[in-house]
Write a protein that holds these residues in place. Structure first.
Motif, PDB file in Angstrom:
ATOM      1  N   PHE A  39      -9.480 -13.603 -12.309  1.00  0.00           N
ATOM      2  CA  PHE A  39      -8.289 -12.655 -12.354  1.00  0.00           C
ATOM      3  C   PHE A  39      -8.198 -11.444 -11.116  1.00  0.00           C
ATOM      4  CE2 PHE A  39     -11.023 -10.211 -15.189  1.00  0.00           C
ATOM      5  CZ  PHE A  39     -10.750  -9.081 -14.846  1.00  0.00           C
ATOM      6  N   MET A  40      -7.113 -10.996 -10.701  1.00  0.00           N
ATOM      7  CA  MET A  40      -7.145  -9.884  -9.912  1.00  0.00           C
ATOM      8  C   MET A  40      -6.318  -8.995 -10.723  1.00  0.00           C
ATOM      9  SD  MET A  40      -6.309 -11.928  -6.160  1.00  0.00           S
ATOM     10  CE  MET A  40      -6.171 -10.365  -5.392  1.00  0.00           C
ATOM     11  N   MET A  41      -6.049  -7.775 -10.150  1.00  0.00           N
ATOM     12  CA  MET A  41      -5.339  -6.635 -10.621  1.00  0.00           C
ATOM     13  C   MET A  41      -4.749  -5.821  -9.415  1.00  0.00           C
ATOM     14  SD  MET A  41      -5.865  -7.207 -13.775  1.00  0.00           S
ATOM     15  CE  MET A  41      -5.103  -5.602 -14.409  1.00  0.00           C
ATOM     16  N   PRO A  42      -3.730  -4.846  -9.874  1.00  0.00           N
ATOM     17  CA  PRO A  42      -2.750  -4.301  -8.891  1.00  0.00           C
ATOM     18  C   PRO A  42      -3.500  -3.313  -8.302  1.00  0.00           C
ATOM     19  CG  PRO A  42      -1.600  -4.163 -11.321  1.00  0.00           C
ATOM     20  CD  PRO A  42      -3.129  -4.978 -11.420  1.00  0.00           C
ATOM     21  N   SER A  43      -3.455  -3.257  -6.898  1.00  0.00           N
ATOM     22  CA  SER A  43      -3.943  -2.173  -5.972  1.00  0.00           C
ATOM     23  C   SER A  43      -5.270  -2.801  -5.653  1.00  0.00           C
ATOM     24  CB  SER A  43      -4.022  -0.742  -6.500  1.00  0.00           C
ATOM     25  OG  SER A  43      -2.720  -0.381  -7.131  1.00  0.00           O
ATOM     26  N   LEU A  44      -5.853  -3.785  -5.886  1.00  0.00           N
ATOM     27  CA  LEU A  44      -7.060  -4.229  -5.639  1.00  0.00           C
ATOM     28  C   LEU A  44      -7.117  -5.661  -5.112  1.00  0.00           C
ATOM     29  CD1 LEU A  44      -9.148  -3.139  -8.755  1.00  0.00           C
ATOM     30  CD2 LEU A  44      -9.197  -2.041  -6.452  1.00  0.00           C
ATOM     31  N   GLN A  45      -7.874  -5.988  -4.020  1.00  0.00           N
ATOM     32  CA  GLN A  45      -7.888  -7.239  -3.596  1.00  0.00           C
ATOM     33  C   GLN A  45      -9.060  -8.045  -3.769  1.00  0.00           C
ATOM     34  OE1 GLN A  45      -5.667  -9.389  -1.530  1.00  0.00           O
ATOM     35  NE2 GLN A  45      -4.643  -7.616  -2.460  1.00  0.00           N
TER      36      GLN A  45
ATOM     37  N   SER B 214       0.737  -1.276   0.065  1.00  0.00           N
ATOM     38  CA  SER B 214       0.053   0.116  -0.132  1.00  0.00           C
ATOM     39  C   SER B 214       0.831   1.165   0.073  1.00  0.00           C
ATOM     40  CB  SER B 214      -0.924  -0.008   1.241  1.00  0.00           C
ATOM     41  OG  SER B 214      -0.199  -0.020   2.360  1.00  0.00           O
ATOM     42  N   GLY B 215       0.198   2.388  -0.291  1.00  0.00           N
ATOM     43  CA  GLY B 215       0.944   3.693  -0.310  1.00  0.00           C
ATOM     44  C   GLY B 215       2.171   3.911  -1.120  1.00  0.00           C
ATOM     45  N   ILE B 216       3.177   4.688  -0.615  1.00  0.00           N
ATOM     46  CA  ILE B 216       4.317   4.912  -1.056  1.00  0.00           C
ATOM     47  C   ILE B 216       5.212   3.789  -1.049  1.00  0.00           C
ATOM     48  CG2 ILE B 216       3.988   7.621  -0.555  1.00  0.00           C
ATOM     49  CD1 ILE B 216       5.877   7.132   1.574  1.00  0.00           C
ATOM     50  N   ASN B 217       4.912   2.860  -0.491  1.00  0.00           N
ATOM     51  CA  ASN B 217       5.989   1.954  -0.478  1.00  0.00           C
ATOM     52  C   ASN B 217       5.817   0.743  -1.365  1.00  0.00           C
ATOM     53  OD1 ASN B 217       6.533   2.694   2.244  1.00  0.00           O
ATOM     54  ND2 ASN B 217       5.016   1.259   3.451  1.00  0.00           N
ATOM     55  N   PHE B 218       5.070   0.841  -2.489  1.00  0.00           N
ATOM     56  CA  PHE B 218       4.890   0.202  -3.540  1.00  0.00           C
ATOM     57  C   PHE B 218       6.220  -0.297  -4.535  1.00  0.00           C
ATOM     58  CE2 PHE B 218       3.760  -0.858  -8.093  1.00  0.00           C
ATOM     59  CZ  PHE B 218       2.905  -1.925  -7.948  1.00  0.00           C
TER      60      PHE B 218
ATOM     61  N   GLN C 240      14.012  -0.657   0.268  1.00  0.00           N
ATOM     62  CA  GLN C 240      14.598  -0.574   1.693  1.00  0.00           C
ATOM     63  C   GLN C 240      13.755  -1.454   2.740  1.00  0.00           C
ATOM     64  OE1 GLN C 240      17.466   0.695   1.743  1.00  0.00           O
ATOM     65  NE2 GLN C 240      17.182   1.092  -0.641  1.00  0.00           N
ATOM     66  N   ALA C 241      14.461  -1.873   3.615  1.00  0.00           N
ATOM     67  CA  ALA C 241      13.694  -2.849   4.495  1.00  0.00           C
ATOM     68  C   ALA C 241      12.837  -2.146   5.394  1.00  0.00           C
ATOM     69  CB  ALA C 241      14.747  -3.309   5.651  1.00  0.00           C
ATOM     70  N   ASN C 242      13.049  -0.759   5.811  1.00  0.00           N
ATOM     71  CA  ASN C 242      11.919  -0.021   6.322  1.00  0.00           C
ATOM     72  C   ASN C 242      10.544   0.068   5.472  1.00  0.00           C
ATOM     73  OD1 ASN C 242      13.069   1.794   4.463  1.00  0.00           O
ATOM     74  ND2 ASN C 242      12.560   3.430   5.922  1.00  0.00           N
ATOM     75  N   CYS C 243      10.401  -0.065   4.482  1.00  0.00           N
ATOM     76  CA  CYS C 243       9.320  -0.012   3.514  1.00  0.00           C
ATOM     77  C   CYS C 243       8.509  -1.482   3.360  1.00  0.00           C
ATOM     78  CB  CYS C 243       9.927   0.363   2.142  1.00  0.00           C
ATOM     79  SG  CYS C 243      10.316   2.089   1.914  1.00  0.00           S
ATOM     80  N   LEU C 244       9.336  -2.618   3.540  1.00  0.00           N
ATOM     81  CA  LEU C 244       8.849  -3.742   3.409  1.00  0.00           C
ATOM     82  C   LEU C 244       8.615  -4.438   4.756  1.00  0.00           C
ATOM     83  CD1 LEU C 244      11.989  -5.025   1.170  1.00  0.00           C
ATOM     84  CD2 LEU C 244       9.936  -4.374   0.212  1.00  0.00           C
ATOM     85  N   THR C 245       7.198  -4.132   4.986  1.00  0.00           N
ATOM     86  CA  THR C 245       6.576  -4.602   6.332  1.00  0.00           C
ATOM     87  C   THR C 245       5.706  -5.685   6.148  1.00  0.00           C
ATOM     88  OG1 THR C 245       4.913  -2.851   5.883  1.00  0.00           O
ATOM     89  CG2 THR C 245       6.895  -2.077   6.977  1.00  0.00           C
ATOM     90  N   TYR C 246       5.246  -6.073   7.382  1.00  0.00           N
ATOM     91  CA  TYR C 246       4.496  -7.387   7.078  1.00  0.00           C
ATOM     92  C   TYR C 246       3.014  -6.905   6.915  1.00  0.00           C
ATOM     93  CZ  TYR C 246       2.235 -11.556   9.071  1.00  0.00           C
ATOM     94  OH  TYR C 246       1.276 -12.648   9.072  1.00  0.00           O
TER      95      TYR C 246
ATOM     96  N   ARG D 184      -1.354 -14.370   0.549  1.00  0.00           N
ATOM     97  CA  ARG D 184      -2.124 -12.959   0.061  1.00  0.00           C
ATOM     98  C   ARG D 184      -1.395 -12.770  -1.460  1.00  0.00           C
ATOM     99  NH1 ARG D 184      -1.128  -7.452   0.189  1.00  0.00           N
ATOM    100  NH2 ARG D 184      -3.075  -6.068   0.249  1.00  0.00           N
ATOM    101  N   TRP D 185      -2.201 -12.477  -2.622  1.00  0.00           N
ATOM    102  CA  TRP D 185      -1.521 -12.151  -3.907  1.00  0.00           C
ATOM    103  C   TRP D 185      -1.770 -10.634  -4.109  1.00  0.00           C
ATOM    104  CZ3 TRP D 185      -2.473  -9.210  -7.923  1.00  0.00           C
ATOM    105  CH2 TRP D 185      -1.811  -9.212  -9.072  1.00  0.00           C
ATOM    106  N   ALA D 186      -0.659  -9.840  -4.242  1.00  0.00           N
ATOM    107  CA  ALA D 186      -0.574  -8.345  -4.446  1.00  0.00           C
ATOM    108  C   ALA D 186       0.325  -7.989  -5.232  1.00  0.00           C
ATOM    109  CB  ALA D 186      -0.483  -7.778  -3.094  1.00  0.00           C
ATOM    110  N   TYR D 187       0.162  -7.163  -6.414  1.00  0.00           N
ATOM    111  CA  TYR D 187       1.223  -6.833  -7.405  1.00  0.00           C
ATOM    112  C   TYR D 187       2.273  -5.663  -6.658  1.00  0.00           C
ATOM    113  CZ  TYR D 187       2.834  -5.656 -11.922  1.00  0.00           C
ATOM    114  OH  TYR D 187       3.593  -5.503 -13.386  1.00  0.00           O
ATOM    115  N   HIS D 188       3.335  -6.152  -6.334  1.00  0.00           N
ATOM    116  CA  HIS D 188       4.196  -5.224  -5.686  1.00  0.00           C
ATOM    117  C   HIS D 188       5.637  -5.059  -6.366  1.00  0.00           C
ATOM    118  CE1 HIS D 188       5.513  -4.535  -0.963  1.00  0.00           C
ATOM    119  NE2 HIS D 188       5.792  -3.550  -2.046  1.00  0.00           N
ATOM    120  N   ASN D 189       5.778  -4.144  -6.310  1.00  0.00           N
ATOM    121  CA  ASN D 189       7.306  -3.984  -7.471  1.00  0.00           C
ATOM    122  C   ASN D 189       8.456  -3.983  -6.525  1.00  0.00           C
ATOM    123  OD1 ASN D 189       6.456  -3.754  -9.817  1.00  0.00           O
ATOM    124  ND2 ASN D 189       6.437  -1.314  -9.974  1.00  0.00           N
ATOM    125  N   GLY D 190       8.350  -3.582  -5.206  1.00  0.00           N
ATOM    126  CA  GLY D 190       9.476  -3.741  -4.308  1.00  0.00           C
ATOM    127  C   GLY D 190      10.078  -5.149  -4.244  1.00  0.00           C
TER     128      GLY D 190
END
Length: 434
Positions: A277-283, A148-152, A156-162, A169-175
């Motif tokens: 199908f699922m898409m980015p930013s949506l669950q 979510s948010g600016i962490n996409f 950095q470790a502080n952006c990669l949170t649980y 859980r499937w989520a399109y996540h570039n990090g």
């Protein structure tokens, strides 16, 4: 006699062979054979509508290959076949291939924890949570890290949170995806560009390079290089007799649903023709195919601003699009589908002006030793078996009450596409023959 002629005509209709031997362009130089609309029976009068749509949507390059040969090649403004452009997230598919090569060479296993190559503490998770994340989870977008948010895009470790346990859980996540480059480089001891050159670029004649863009690693190349990569994938990792990836299971997994959460996602490839199908930013989970106007067997690399690589084995078709499509979607599936809406009338002899209806059938078992059962078939049809390169392997005419098909023993074990076609509708599905 009239009845015999009618039956023969029906057989010709049902057994229309789409797959032909593939053409491969020379490794070097600009020579690339073309095939004409006349040869294919396509409708040239429908082409201006497509060209106008591509121009209005800020396209720079558009290529269509049929059986490996160029049917359409169009450039806009000052862009040419020698211009470089970025793949955006369509380049994720190359990373998937390179990870498979690294596994084939014993440099890593996708079942390894990511921490094996990035070290403990690459996230902000507890050690127990972090140890659950593997390379496979990075390939399938199921790390469970918060997208979510600016962490996409942040790595950095502080952006990669649980947010959830890996695999749940499937989520399109570039990090987490971007860190696959570091995984590959640490595992191989090579920069990703150096790793790619002898394994993919040199054998296929591809050009291009990965370039750091912010926290992301973005691939740039000429448009024909995207087409070359598509041709390699269409031929199951084989370039004109040179098998560049021998791990058939990994190749299949790249373009097969990789988890049950998003049926339309493999190893960084988007898969058409699935039940949801699922898409980015949506669950949310949406029913049906994400590109209803495209062939059901299309698998695609798709990136922001309309960077598109489509591959259809049953049609022996590759579609490449580069440019600046309007909109902010990370995955331009709606734009991609609109291109297929324009292509279908052009391919008038094979696809018609609308996507064919789909037969509601059940095929089992899959994988199979040779015999498969069909539920839901109540009319005459043609059963066709295609190789992953789109070539016709075997065909059989089915009566309305056919419930089983025995695939001949002489057919090699491997991965195929089956197509069951009636006069009104079609059913397509991948089949593993053990």
């Amino acid at each position: 006699m009239k009845s015999m002629l009618l039956s023969f005509s029906l057989l010709l209709f049902f057994f229309n062979v789409k797959g032909q031997s593939l053409y491969f362009p020379p490794i070097s130089g600009d020579n690339w054979e073309e095939t004409s609309f006349t040869e294919l029976g396509w409708c040239a009068d429908q082409l201006p509508t497509l060209y106008n749509y591509l121009e209005q949507s800020n396209t720079k390059a558009f290529i269509v290959l049929k059986n490996g040969k160029i049917v359409i090649e169009k450039y806009y403004d000052t862009f040419t076949k020698d211009s470089l452009w970025y793949w955006a997230s369509a380049g994720k598919t190359i990373t998937s291939f390179l990870i498979g090569k690294a596994q084939e060479e014993g440099l890593l296993s996708i079942e390894d924890t990511t921490a094996t190559y990035l070290g403990n503490g690459w996230t902000s998770l507890t050690n127990a949570q972090e140890e659950k994340i593997t390379i496979r989870h990075q390939l399938t977008m199921t790390t469970g890290l918060d997208d979510s948010g600016i962490n996409f895009d942040c790595i950095q470790a502080n952006c990669l949170t649980y947010l959830a346990d890996a695999g749940t859980r499937w989520a399109y996540h570039n990090g987490p995806y971007s860190l696959l480059r570091t995984v590959l480089e640490n595992a191989s001891g090579n920069n990703i560009n150096l790793f790619m050159t002898p394994r993919l670029k040199t054998p296929t004649g591809m050009d291009g390079f990965y370039l750091n863009y912010g926290t992301s690693s973005v691939y740039f190349s000429k448009p024909r290089s995207m087409a070359r990569y598509g041709l390699l994938m269409l031929n199951n990792g084989n370039w004109d007799g040179n098998q560049l990836m021998n791990d058939v299971n990994y190749l299949n997994d790249m373009i097969t649903p990789s988890q049950t959460l998003n049926q339309s996602y493999g190893y960084l490839w988007w898969l058409n023709g699935q039940s949801s199908f699922m898409m980015p930013s949506l669950q949310a989970v949406f029913s049906g195919s994400f590109m209803p106007n495209a062939p059901a067997d299309v698998y695609a690399g798709m990136g922001k601003n309309g960077q598109i690589l489509n591959i259809s084995p049953s049609e022996n078709l590759i579609v490449v699009r580069m440019g600046n499509a309007p909109g902010s979607s990370y995955v331009p599936n709606y734009y991609n589908d609109s291109i297929w809406q324009m292509l279908n009338p052009i391919m008038c002899s094979t696809s018609g002006t609308t996507a064919p209806s789909k037969l509601d059938l059940q095929i089992y078992p899959n994988p199979t030793e040779g015999q498969i059962h069909i539920n839901g078939l109540d009319r005459q049809s043609a059963f066709t078996l295609y190789g992953l390169n789109g070539q016709l392997v075997w065909k059989k005419f089915l009566t309305g009450n056919s419930t089983t098909v025995q695939i001949p023993d002489h057919i090699n074990r491997g991965i195929y596409f089956i197509q069951i076609k009636t006069e009104e509708a079609v059913f397509s599905q991948k089949l593993i023959l053990n």
